[in-house]
Design an enzyme around this catalytic site. Structure first.
Site, short mmCIF file in Angstrom:
data_model
loop_
_atom_site.label_atom_id
_atom_site.label_comp_id
_atom_site.label_asym_id
_atom_site.label_seq_id
_atom_site.Cartn_x
_atom_site.Cartn_y
_atom_site.Cartn_z
N THR A 173 0.88 -1.18 0.00
CA THR A 173 0.00 0.00 0.00
C THR A 173 0.91 1.22 0.00
OG1 THR A 173 -1.89 -0.98 1.18
CG2 THR A 173 -1.54 1.32 1.57
N ARG B 117 -13.61 -7.48 -3.03
CA ARG B 117 -13.11 -7.30 -1.66
C ARG B 117 -12.61 -5.86 -1.46
NH1 ARG B 117 -7.89 -5.63 0.48
NH2 ARG B 117 -7.73 -6.47 2.58
N GLY C 88 -1.06 -3.28 5.75
CA GLY C 88 -1.12 -4.62 6.35
C GLY C 88 -2.46 -5.22 5.99
N GLY D 112 -5.87 -5.76 5.53
CA GLY D 112 -6.88 -4.76 5.86
C GLY D 112 -8.00 -5.24 6.75
N1 ASP Z 1 -4.04 -2.64 3.62
C1 ASP Z 1 -4.09 -3.14 2.28
C2 ASP Z 1 -5.37 -3.89 2.09
O1 ASP Z 1 -5.71 -4.71 2.91
C3 ASP Z 1 -2.94 -4.01 1.91
C4 ASP Z 1 -1.60 -3.67 2.48
O2 ASP Z 1 -1.37 -2.59 2.97
O3 ASP Z 1 -0.70 -4.49 2.43
O4 ASP Z 1 -5.98 -3.70 1.09
#
Ligand code: ASP
Length: 321
Positions: free
Chosen positions: A176, A204, A228, A230
């Site tokens: 992200t 999603r 992370g 989500g």
């Molecule tokens: N937070 C993002 C999501 O879940 C993915 C990530 O930051 O790694 O879409």
């Protein structure tokens, strides 16, 4: 002199150092530095935190090194569904798009949603159409596709077949981009943009476009952008939780951000990270993975970027706004 600060992240889906050649790490760090410079160019002229976080995120969306915009992850159908949001700490105004597939810079669409739609979140084809009506640059969905993400999708499908998805590297899984800023008028802002995670189910929606989860800003308290898995950020309302620990428990930014990212999320065994800035210009960037693409500039006028433990000072800047 009033404090001014900016921090960015390019996701905590960072791979082992040996997975990339040194030139590739350097190229990713150069794009982090370009993102910081873009945000700082706004703040150092007395511009708003809101403009600064948008400018910083646009640069990372345009870079193939991060999972947002160009170079975003692919879902289970090998399609892009992009999420982004922005929040103004001055008045808690916020905007977001989810599952967009044709907007070159989803963070710009999030800003337009905030300013022009009367809604907080627009989704799917309607978000794309809204952005088009606002005159934003539209692209064909395959503009976002890179070989690296196609390889990552293929690897995730193999893992899924073998039942080893949890063991996949953080880089194969997710990423992200995000930015937080404090401007010279004392206003805070945050913005986040993502392709989600590789091989995600169609439709999603992650935490990045969810205000309070992946993105949060409130003047006098803090601004947060997370990265992370989500689903856990939504359940723990991570951005708002960090702000609440500061506002109601009197914790420092660092205690609050570390407490949520490193302690509250610990038992799930997920990769997690965030950047955060408070009303005094303190910045922090906690993560629990091998690394997190990140950068910051706070008070001392220097600009720093990092992917793992080693921190690079890429430039000394004018400290005052
Ligand atoms: N937070 C993002 C999501 O879940 C993915 C990530 O930051 O790694 O879409």
């Amino acid at each position: 002199m009033k404090p001014v600060a900016l921090a960015i992240h390019g996701g905590c889906g960072v791979m082992a150092k040996s997975d990339l050649r040194e030139e590739e790490w350097e190229a990713a760090r150069a794009d982090l530095a370009a993102s910081l410079r873009a945000g700082w160019a706004v703040l150092s002229k007395g511009g708003s935190a809101l403009d600064a976080v948008e400018a910083a995120v646009v640069v990372m969306e345009d870079s193939p090194h991060f999972n947002a915009g160009y170079g975003a992850a692919l879902n289970e159908n090998a399609e892009h569904e992009l999420d982004a949001s922005i929040m103004n700490g001055a008045d808690l105004d916020a905007g977001a798009v989810s599952a967009a597939s044709r907007i070159r810079n989803p963070v710009k669409a999030a800003r337009a949603v905030m300013e022009k739609s009367g809604a907080v979140l627009l989704t799917g084809a309607a978000a794309d159409r809204f952005a088009e009506r606002c005159g934003l640059e539209m692209v064909a969905p395959d503009y976002f596709t890179t070989q690296r993400r196609q390889d990552a999708l293929a690897a995730m499908k193999e893992h899924a077949k073998a039942g080893t998805a949890a063991a996949a590297s953080e880089a194969e899984k997710h990423g992200t981009v995000g930015a937080v800023a404090l401007d010279a008028d004392g206003h805070l802002a945050a913005a986040t943009s993502t392709g989600g995670y590789n091989n995600k189910p169609e439709g999603r929606v992650g935490d990045s476009p969810i205000i309070g989860a992946g993105t949060y800003a409130r003047d006098g308290v803090c601004a947060v952008s997370g990265t992370g898995q989500g689903e856990f950020f939504i359940r723990h309302v991570v951005g708002h939780e960090i702000a609440s620990r500061i506002a109601y428990r009197g914790e420092t930014l660092e205690m609050a951000a570390n407490g949520v990212i490193r302690e509250d999320l610990k038992s799930y065994g997920i990769g997690a990270g965030a950047v955060a800035v408070d009303g005094a210009g303190n910045v922090c960037a906690p993560y629990n993975t091998a690394g997190m693409f990140r950068g910051w500039t706070a008070g001392d006028g220097a600009l720093y970027v990092a992917s793992h433990d080693e921190v690079f000072c890429v430039e000394t800047l004018e400290a005052s706004a």
